[in-house]
Design an enzyme around this catalytic site. Structure first.
Site, PDB file in Angstrom:
ATOM      1  CB  SER A  21      -6.427 -40.333   2.901  1.00 38.34           C
ATOM      2  OG  SER A  21      -6.349 -39.905   4.235  1.00 38.34           O
ATOM      3  NE  ARG A  25      -2.607 -38.896  -0.135  1.00 34.72           N
ATOM      4  CZ  ARG A  25      -3.001 -38.259   0.965  1.00 34.72           C
ATOM      5  NH1 ARG A  25      -4.294 -38.012   1.161  1.00 34.72           N
ATOM      6  NH2 ARG A  25      -2.123 -37.866   1.869  1.00 34.72           N
ATOM      7  N   GLY A  90      -6.644 -29.070   5.854  1.00 33.00           N
ATOM      8  CA  GLY A  90      -5.204 -29.008   5.686  1.00 33.00           C
ATOM      9  C   GLY A  90      -4.744 -29.760   4.456  1.00 33.00           C
ATOM     10  CB  SER A 163       2.272 -32.606   7.847  1.00 33.98           C
ATOM     11  OG  SER A 163       1.224 -33.051   7.006  1.00 33.98           O
ATOM     12  CD  GLN A 165      -2.248 -33.291   5.251  1.00 34.61           C
ATOM     13  OE1 GLN A 165      -2.092 -32.078   5.404  1.00 34.61           O
ATOM     14  NE2 GLN A 165      -3.323 -33.927   5.685  1.00 34.61           N
ATOM     15  CB  SER A 191       1.690 -39.661   8.589  1.00 34.89           C
ATOM     16  OG  SER A 191       1.381 -39.123   9.842  1.00 34.89           O
ATOM     17  CG  ASP A 306      -5.890 -38.984  10.849  1.00 29.51           C
ATOM     18  OD1 ASP A 306      -5.457 -37.971  11.429  1.00 29.51           O
ATOM     19  OD2 ASP A 306      -6.090 -39.026   9.624  1.00 29.51           O
ATOM     20  CE  LYS A 333      -2.595 -35.442  11.852  1.00 27.20           C
ATOM     21  NZ  LYS A 333      -2.519 -35.789  10.407  1.00 27.20           N
TER      22      LYS A 333
END
EC number: 2.5.1.19
Length: 422
Positions: A21, A25, A90, A163, A165, A191, A306, A333
């Site tokens: 992660s 980023r 993703g 999500s 994200q 999340s 996760d 996922k």
């Protein structure tokens, strides 16, 4: 690739791989800013997909040994010369979709068969509401996506339950919009720790964002500079060797685990609650787990999706019943991880009930079986841990998918004394 795991004790120490992660980023933020020198990144199939995408937007990215240096585009990505293939990632697709919304032209994203099934509807709507033109070629909210800039900013709302994200993507790109942006979160922000990671890194880069996690306020016309950045170890990946110690009554130490914003550090609390012995030396960055008599517990997985495959295996090896709750987003996922874990653990003799938002698991004795890894790195690694505790041999398909987040996984199991053939 096939992996064969036999019942084994595990002893010794390994280092956690770098955080996937944080690496994603760091690459995206470094590419959108002025300059970044990233030390200790995870160079895996997923993160290299982000490298390729950011190069397509014009970032100069050079990889040398354990270092990635980036000369960024300073908020002005170019239009890619070709379709961007996000592979199985993703995170790549979603983080880079908002970057594409800043380019003065059209960007086309695709991915593998799994990625082309994953939902992006809330992000598509958000980008359109911000002034970009974004649509799914099949009208399903899934890739392939076509995105045409330039987004202008504004006030939008977005569903936070599918999500996080989507929110991280907007946070990285909206500082470069022409107008201020306000993002309102609809429903529960699932999340949330991953959004906190994004904010932590943007703050380090000098970006100004105000939030109470129900509303995000982003000033326009900013730029940022990540500079020198070291990637921390990954608690998600560390959960597998730590769980291996717990389910086999063994003792394992995992290094490179210093305090950070990672929500998946909650694995330590879950292990303690289930009866394992856990010691975290935060200064040294080492976590030691020694197996105890595990028992079932109730777990809210809303902020740690996760960990669900790992927790399912721990539950299968514990006395009594474990309830994993608030986990519907785990279905979206790389595969439907609730269904996958229920299906495969049943093959190993586990009594398990699947709910829309969770699993009810009755612990017991596991038997080796031939199971499907579902082309999902976390399913494969969780089933490998189950195989260590199961009588006989467990055979796992699509074992190569561990390259997505933990390329050295099977080598590390072997280093700990596990009986592994790949």
């Amino acid at each position: 690739m096939i992996a064969r795991i036999s019942k084994s004790d595990v002893w010794g120490s390994v280092d956690a791989p770098p955080s996937k992660s944080y690496t994603h980023r760091a690459i995206a933020i470094g590419s959108m800013g002025h300059y970044a020198k990233i030390t200790g990144p995870l160079l895996s199939a997923d993160t290299l997909a982000t490298v390729s995408a950011c190069r397509a937007f014009g970032a100069d990215i050079r990889i040398s040994g354990d270092t990635v240096e980036i000369a960024g585009v300073i908020g002005k990505p170019r239009v890619p010369e070709d379709v961007i293939d996000a592979k199985n990632s993703g995170t790549t697709l979603r983080l880079c979709s908002s970057i594409a919304a800043l380019a003065e032209g059209a960007t086309v994203f695709t991915g593998d068969s799994s990625l082309r099934k994953r939902p992006n509807g809330p992000l598509i709507k958000a980008l359109n509401d911000l002034g970009a033109v974004c649509y799914s070629t099949r009208g399903t909210g899934t890739a392939p996506l076509i995105i045409h800039g330039v987004m202008k900013g504004g006030r939008i709302s977005i569903n936070g339950s599918i999500s996080s994200q989507f929110i991280s993507s907007l946070l990285i790109s909206c500082p470069f919009a022409k107008n201020d942006t306000t993002i309102l979160i609809e429903g529960e922000l699932k999340s949330k720790p991953y959004v906190e990671v994004t904010l932590e890194m943007l703050e380090k880069a000098g970006c100004r964002i105000e939030t109470n996690f129900e509303e995000f306020r982003i000033q326009c016309c900013q730029d940022y500079n990540l500079g020198e950045y070291r990637v921390p170890g990954d608690f998600s990946s560390a959960s597998y060797p730590l769980a291996a110690a717990a389910v086999t009554g063994s003792r394992v130490t995992v290094g490179n685990l210093f305090p950070s914003k990672q929500g998946d550090a909650a694995i330590l609390e879950h292990l303690l609650d289930m009866g394992a012995n856990v010691f975290w030396d935060e200064e040294m960055g080492t976590v030691t787990v020694e197996g105890g008599r595990l028992h079932g517990i109730d777990i809210d997985a809303g902020q740690t999706p996760d960990l669900v495959p790992t927790l399912a295996v721990l539950a299968a090896c514990a006395e009594g019943t474990t309830h994993i709750n608030n986990a519907e987003h785990v279905r979206y996922k790389e595969t439907d991880r609730l269904r996958a874990m229920a299906t495969e653990l049943r093959k190993m003799g586990v009594q398990i009930e699947e709910r829309q938002d969770g699993l009810d698991i009755e612990g017991g004795r596991l038997t080796g079986a031939t199971v499907d890894g579902h082309d999902d790195h976390r399913i494969v690694m969780a089933l490998a841990v189950a195989g260590l505790a199961a009588d006989g041999q467990t055979t796992i398909s699509t074992a190569e998918s561990v390259d997505i987040s933990y390329p050295a996984f099977f080598a590390d199991l072997g280093k700990l004394g596990a009986k592994v053939e790949v």
